[in-house]
Design a protein around this motif. Structure first.
Motif, PDB file in Angstrom:
ATOM      1  N   LEU A 233      38.491   7.432 109.242  1.00  0.00           N
ATOM      2  CA  LEU A 233      37.656   8.561 108.826  1.00  0.00           C
ATOM      3  C   LEU A 233      38.062   9.100 107.452  1.00  0.00           C
ATOM      4  O   LEU A 233      37.220   9.578 106.695  1.00  0.00           O
ATOM      5  N   VAL A 234      39.356   9.020 107.130  1.00  0.00           N
ATOM      6  CA  VAL A 234      39.771   9.392 105.769  1.00  0.00           C
ATOM      7  C   VAL A 234      39.113   8.472 104.752  1.00  0.00           C
ATOM      8  O   VAL A 234      38.607   8.917 103.709  1.00  0.00           O
ATOM      9  N   PHE A 235      39.103   7.181 105.060  1.00  0.00           N
ATOM     10  CA  PHE A 235      38.455   6.219 104.173  1.00  0.00           C
ATOM     11  C   PHE A 235      36.947   6.495 104.074  1.00  0.00           C
ATOM     12  O   PHE A 235      36.374   6.452 102.983  1.00  0.00           O
ATOM     13  N   VAL A 236      36.304   6.786 105.204  1.00  0.00           N
ATOM     14  CA  VAL A 236      34.870   7.106 105.181  1.00  0.00           C
ATOM     15  C   VAL A 236      34.612   8.370 104.356  1.00  0.00           C
ATOM     16  O   VAL A 236      33.644   8.451 103.601  1.00  0.00           O
ATOM     17  N   GLY A 237      35.504   9.366 104.478  1.00  0.00           N
ATOM     18  CA  GLY A 237      35.346  10.583 103.691  1.00  0.00           C
ATOM     19  C   GLY A 237      35.423  10.319 102.196  1.00  0.00           C
ATOM     20  O   GLY A 237      34.630  10.874 101.406  1.00  0.00           O
ATOM     21  N   LEU A 238      36.353   9.475 101.782  1.00  0.00           N
ATOM     22  CA  LEU A 238      36.454   9.122 100.362  1.00  0.00           C
ATOM     23  C   LEU A 238      35.234   8.324  99.906  1.00  0.00           C
ATOM     24  O   LEU A 238      34.752   8.486  98.771  1.00  0.00           O
ATOM     25  N   THR A 239      34.702   7.477 100.797  1.00  0.00           N
ATOM     26  CA  THR A 239      33.480   6.739 100.471  1.00  0.00           C
ATOM     27  C   THR A 239      32.299   7.691 100.353  1.00  0.00           C
ATOM     28  O   THR A 239      31.399   7.497  99.511  1.00  0.00           O
ATOM     29  N   PHE A 240      32.276   8.739 101.172  1.00  0.00           N
ATOM     30  CA  PHE A 240      31.215   9.748 101.081  1.00  0.00           C
ATOM     31  C   PHE A 240      31.222  10.404  99.703  1.00  0.00           C
ATOM     32  O   PHE A 240      30.159  10.621  99.100  1.00  0.00           O
ATOM     33  N   VAL A 241      32.411  10.708  99.174  1.00  0.00           N
ATOM     34  CA  VAL A 241      32.484  11.294  97.830  1.00  0.00           C
ATOM     35  C   VAL A 241      31.925  10.318  96.803  1.00  0.00           C
ATOM     36  O   VAL A 241      31.157  10.700  95.903  1.00  0.00           O
ATOM     37  N   LEU A 242      32.300   9.039  96.929  1.00  0.00           N
ATOM     38  CA  LEU A 242      31.754   8.024  96.017  1.00  0.00           C
ATOM     39  C   LEU A 242      30.226   7.976  96.110  1.00  0.00           C
ATOM     40  O   LEU A 242      29.535   7.877  95.093  1.00  0.00           O
ATOM     41  N   ALA A 243      29.694   8.065  97.345  1.00  0.00           N
ATOM     42  CA  ALA A 243      28.243   8.032  97.526  1.00  0.00           C
ATOM     43  C   ALA A 243      27.581   9.259  96.918  1.00  0.00           C
ATOM     44  O   ALA A 243      26.485   9.170  96.348  1.00  0.00           O
ATOM     45  N   VAL A 244      28.227  10.424  97.031  1.00  0.00           N
ATOM     46  CA  VAL A 244      27.679  11.645  96.409  1.00  0.00           C
ATOM     47  C   VAL A 244      27.597  11.461  94.899  1.00  0.00           C
ATOM     48  O   VAL A 244      26.613  11.864  94.258  1.00  0.00           O
ATOM     49  N   LEU A 245      28.617  10.842  94.309  1.00  0.00           N
ATOM     50  CA  LEU A 245      28.600  10.607  92.863  1.00  0.00           C
ATOM     51  C   LEU A 245      27.474   9.654  92.478  1.00  0.00           C
ATOM     52  O   LEU A 245      26.692   9.945  91.562  1.00  0.00           O
ATOM     53  N   THR A 246      27.379   8.515  93.146  1.00  0.00           N
ATOM     54  CA  THR A 246      26.381   7.523  92.752  1.00  0.00           C
ATOM     55  C   THR A 246      24.958   8.023  93.001  1.00  0.00           C
ATOM     56  O   THR A 246      24.036   7.648  92.275  1.00  0.00           O
ATOM     57  N   THR A 247      24.779   8.890  94.009  1.00  0.00           N
ATOM     58  CA  THR A 247      23.444   9.413  94.308  1.00  0.00           C
ATOM     59  C   THR A 247      22.955  10.376  93.240  1.00  0.00           C
ATOM     60  O   THR A 247      21.762  10.678  93.169  1.00  0.00           O
ATOM     61  N   GLN A 248      23.850  10.844  92.377  1.00  0.00           N
ATOM     62  CA  GLN A 248      23.420  11.727  91.276  1.00  0.00           C
ATOM     63  C   GLN A 248      22.352  11.057  90.406  1.00  0.00           C
ATOM     64  O   GLN A 248      21.485  11.723  89.856  1.00  0.00           O
ATOM     65  N   THR A 249      22.426   9.722  90.276  1.00  0.00           N
ATOM     66  CA  THR A 249      21.497   9.039  89.382  1.00  0.00           C
ATOM     67  C   THR A 249      20.054   9.161  89.848  1.00  0.00           C
ATOM     68  O   THR A 249      19.136   9.196  89.022  1.00  0.00           O
ATOM     69  N   SER A 250      19.824   9.220  91.154  1.00  0.00           N
ATOM     70  CA  SER A 250      18.457   9.273  91.663  1.00  0.00           C
ATOM     71  C   SER A 250      18.028  10.666  92.096  1.00  0.00           C
ATOM     72  O   SER A 250      16.870  10.860  92.474  1.00  0.00           O
ATOM     73  N   THR A 251      18.935  11.644  92.055  1.00  0.00           N
ATOM     74  CA  THR A 251      18.588  12.980  92.530  1.00  0.00           C
ATOM     75  C   THR A 251      18.676  14.049  91.439  1.00  0.00           C
ATOM     76  O   THR A 251      17.694  14.720  91.143  1.00  0.00           O
ATOM     77  N   ILE A 252      19.832  14.205  90.832  1.00  0.00           N
ATOM     78  CA  ILE A 252      20.051  15.311  89.892  1.00  0.00           C
ATOM     79  C   ILE A 252      19.886  14.882  88.444  1.00  0.00           C
ATOM     80  O   ILE A 252      19.379  15.642  87.614  1.00  0.00           O
ATOM     81  N   ALA A 365      24.150  10.652 104.542  1.00  0.00           N
ATOM     82  CA  ALA A 365      24.700  12.002 104.423  1.00  0.00           C
ATOM     83  C   ALA A 365      24.773  12.423 102.959  1.00  0.00           C
ATOM     84  O   ALA A 365      24.414  13.557 102.600  1.00  0.00           O
ATOM     85  N   ALA A 366      25.211  11.516 102.100  1.00  0.00           N
ATOM     86  CA  ALA A 366      25.266  11.813 100.664  1.00  0.00           C
ATOM     87  C   ALA A 366      23.869  12.019 100.086  1.00  0.00           C
ATOM     88  O   ALA A 366      23.669  12.862  99.209  1.00  0.00           O
ATOM     89  N   SER A 367      22.890  11.270 100.595  1.00  0.00           N
ATOM     90  CA  SER A 367      21.514  11.418 100.108  1.00  0.00           C
ATOM     91  C   SER A 367      20.934  12.791 100.445  1.00  0.00           C
ATOM     92  O   SER A 367      20.000  13.246  99.796  1.00  0.00           O
ATOM     93  N   PHE A 368      21.496  13.441 101.476  1.00  0.00           N
ATOM     94  CA  PHE A 368      21.072  14.803 101.798  1.00  0.00           C
ATOM     95  C   PHE A 368      21.877  15.831 101.007  1.00  0.00           C
ATOM     96  O   PHE A 368      21.331  16.759 100.411  1.00  0.00           O
ATOM     97  N   VAL A 369      23.202  15.672 100.975  1.00  0.00           N
ATOM     98  CA  VAL A 369      24.068  16.665 100.354  1.00  0.00           C
ATOM     99  C   VAL A 369      23.889  16.703  98.839  1.00  0.00           C
ATOM    100  O   VAL A 369      23.836  17.783  98.234  1.00  0.00           O
ATOM    101  N   ALA A 370      23.788  15.525  98.213  1.00  0.00           N
ATOM    102  CA  ALA A 370      23.726  15.477  96.748  1.00  0.00           C
ATOM    103  C   ALA A 370      22.547  16.267  96.182  1.00  0.00           C
ATOM    104  O   ALA A 370      22.733  17.098  95.284  1.00  0.00           O
ATOM    105  N   PRO A 371      21.313  16.066  96.663  1.00  0.00           N
ATOM    106  CA  PRO A 371      20.217  16.867  96.105  1.00  0.00           C
ATOM    107  C   PRO A 371      20.215  18.315  96.575  1.00  0.00           C
ATOM    108  O   PRO A 371      19.847  19.214  95.811  1.00  0.00           O
ATOM    109  N   ALA A 372      20.645  18.555  97.839  1.00  0.00           N
ATOM    110  CA  ALA A 372      20.606  19.918  98.367  1.00  0.00           C
ATOM    111  C   ALA A 372      21.560  20.841  97.603  1.00  0.00           C
ATOM    112  O   ALA A 372      21.176  21.938  97.175  1.00  0.00           O
ATOM    113  N   LEU A 373      22.798  20.413  97.432  1.00  0.00           N
ATOM    114  CA  LEU A 373      23.771  21.231  96.711  1.00  0.00           C
ATOM    115  C   LEU A 373      23.678  21.034  95.205  1.00  0.00           C
ATOM    116  O   LEU A 373      23.884  21.973  94.437  1.00  0.00           O
ATOM    117  N   GLY A 374      23.353  19.809  94.795  1.00  0.00           N
ATOM    118  CA  GLY A 374      23.289  19.536  93.355  1.00  0.00           C
ATOM    119  C   GLY A 374      22.185  20.288  92.657  1.00  0.00           C
ATOM    120  O   GLY A 374      22.342  20.731  91.513  1.00  0.00           O
TER     121      GLY A 374
END
Length: 439
Positions: A233-252, A365-374
């Motif tokens: 789960l620690v690894f998945v959490g770090l991957t979630f951060v990576l996904a939040v970063l990469t999702t910036q290109t299509s959202t924010i 999860a990143a596809s939801f969080v990135a645009p909602a908070l971003g």
């Protein structure tokens, strides 16, 4: 000629035929999965839906995807990889035909949610099957080729979707269905079931085993095992951060570029540059990273993503955005093989697909969080939003360096337990053969 052969061997050599059929199925799947890219446009222009209603339907597709990855993981470990892939592809083809001829918005919304489920189901099964058939020392190359095929397929899909949408929305859905059916034919014809290999492996060291004899005993390993595995789960959490970063290109990022007075074509140029870099350069990544520890590679890749997106705080022209895109795209390219390989290393063989499904939850999860908070961050903080994104990425890079050593110890323990099981099995088979011989 010799250097070319050596380069081919370094990039793709030594991989079994089953992998290449899986790879071909994935490529066809991604190249043909273009109808949902134009779902909002189809709803507003083709069916007269409001923008709000179109957003709700697209949200239903995304929610279905979150459920689909979990369902796909459970089924791939129970039914089998091949059975899950075939069921998902055949169901997708049928639902696409249904979408092509549906007229009522309620029916379209229901079908879109179901498509979200079956579109996401193959992901855990694809990766679990690759892990089943590819030797451990070749998996980094296999995952690198998988990432390359995924992005090449998406690039082809984007091109075809634009052409078909201008010609006919009906054709958009029907061609998508035909491509999905073609992928199912390739898998059904050439890909054997690989789950038996995973089932023959030992239970992971420290994992709870099935109940026996009706007495109250340990719980059977299942999805809950992945959801309570702290190292994983620690690894998945770090991957979630990576996904939040990469999702910036299509959202924010599109919003930031518009605020900087740049045209939509400028955004298209930035996205196209990233896709072109991956298609042209991804095959060379294994030679760059094979000699380095996975946690160091992931820390480096996440730091590059952080620097690339953080630089947008100072960007205002197209060349600046393009330069930043080069940096974060290289980071994404470096991250793909070790990310997938660590995921495979941490998963007990009998739970490979379930672990994959939990891993893939990071992306919806990143596809939801990135645009909602971003969106809020960009509105109230302006360009400082990108400094926050960069800082988040740098923290994740440090997290990879801290989590790497204990994670590698966990992987070593898993391999040791599997090696002991193999030795016991071999010794038992030899003793049985001796007992059964003439005497």
């Amino acid at each position: 000629m010799q250097p070319l052969r050596r380069r081919w061997h370094d990039t793709a050599g030594g991989l079994p035929a089953t992998f290449w059929y899986l790879w071909a199925g994935l490529l066809i799947n991604r190249a043909g999965a273009f109808a949902m890219l134009f779902l909002p446009l189809y709803l507003t222009e083709g069916r007269g839906a409001s923008a709000a209603l179109a957003g709700t339907v697209v949200g239903a597709y995304g929610a279905g995807g979150a459920g689909g990855v979990l369902l796909g993981g459970v089924l791939a470990d129970r039914w089998g990889r091949r059975a899950t892939l075939l069921a998902a592809h055949l169901a997708t083809a049928g639902l696409m035909v249904g979408l092509a001829f549906s007229r009522h918005l309620a029916a379209i919304a229901a079908l879109a949610a179901l498509v979200g489920v079956v579109h996401s189901m193959p992901s855990p099964a694809f990766v679990a099957a690759i892990v089943d058939v590819v030797p451990e020392h070749r998996r980094s190359r296999a995952f690198n080729l998988q990432f390359w095929a995924f992005n090449l397929g998406m690039a082809v899909a984007s091109l075809l979707a634009g052409l078909l949408a201008e010609a006919s929305f009906l054709a958009l859905f029907l061609v998508d269905a035909a491509a999905t059916l073609t992928a199912a034919v390739v898998i059904g014809w050439k890909v054997p079931e690989t789950l038996t290999r995973a089932r023959s492996a030992p239970p992971a060291s420290g994992q709870r085993t099935a109940r026996t004899g009706g007495a109250r005993g340990p719980r059977r390993p299942g999805l809950h095992t992945a959801l309570t595995d702290r190292t994983f789960l620690v690894f998945v959490g770090l991957t979630f951060v990576l996904a939040v970063l990469t999702t910036q290109t299509s959202t924010i990022m599109p919003l930031a570029m518009r605020a900087d007075g740049l045209a939509p074509s400028a955004y298209g140029a930035v996205v196209a540059l990233g896709g072109a870099l991956i298609v042209l350069g991804q095959l060379f990544v294994p030679r760059l990273i094979d000699r380095h520890r996975k946690d160091v590679v992931l820390a480096t890749s996440t730091a590059l993503l952080a620097l690339g997106f953080g630089a947008l705080a100072f960007a205002g022209t197209l060349p600046a955005y393009l330069a930043a895109a080069v940096v974060w795209t290289v980071g994404s390219m470096l991250a793909a093989p070790p990310n997938a390989q660590i995921n495979a290393d941490l998963a007990p063989p009998e739970l490979r697909a379930r672990y994959q499904s939990v891993f893939y939850l990071a992306f919806p999860a990143a596809s939801f969080v990135a645009p909602a908070l971003g969106g809020l961050s960009l509105q109230y903080l302006g360009d400082r939003h990108w400094l926050i994104v960069g800082a988040l990425g740098l923290l994740a890079a440090v997290g990879h360096l801290l989590a790497g050593p204990p994670r590698e110890r966990r992987v070593a323990d898993l391999r040791h337990g599997q090696g002991q099981h193999l030795a016991r099995t071999t010794a038992g088979a030899g003793a049985g053969a001796g007992a059964g011989g003439p005497g």
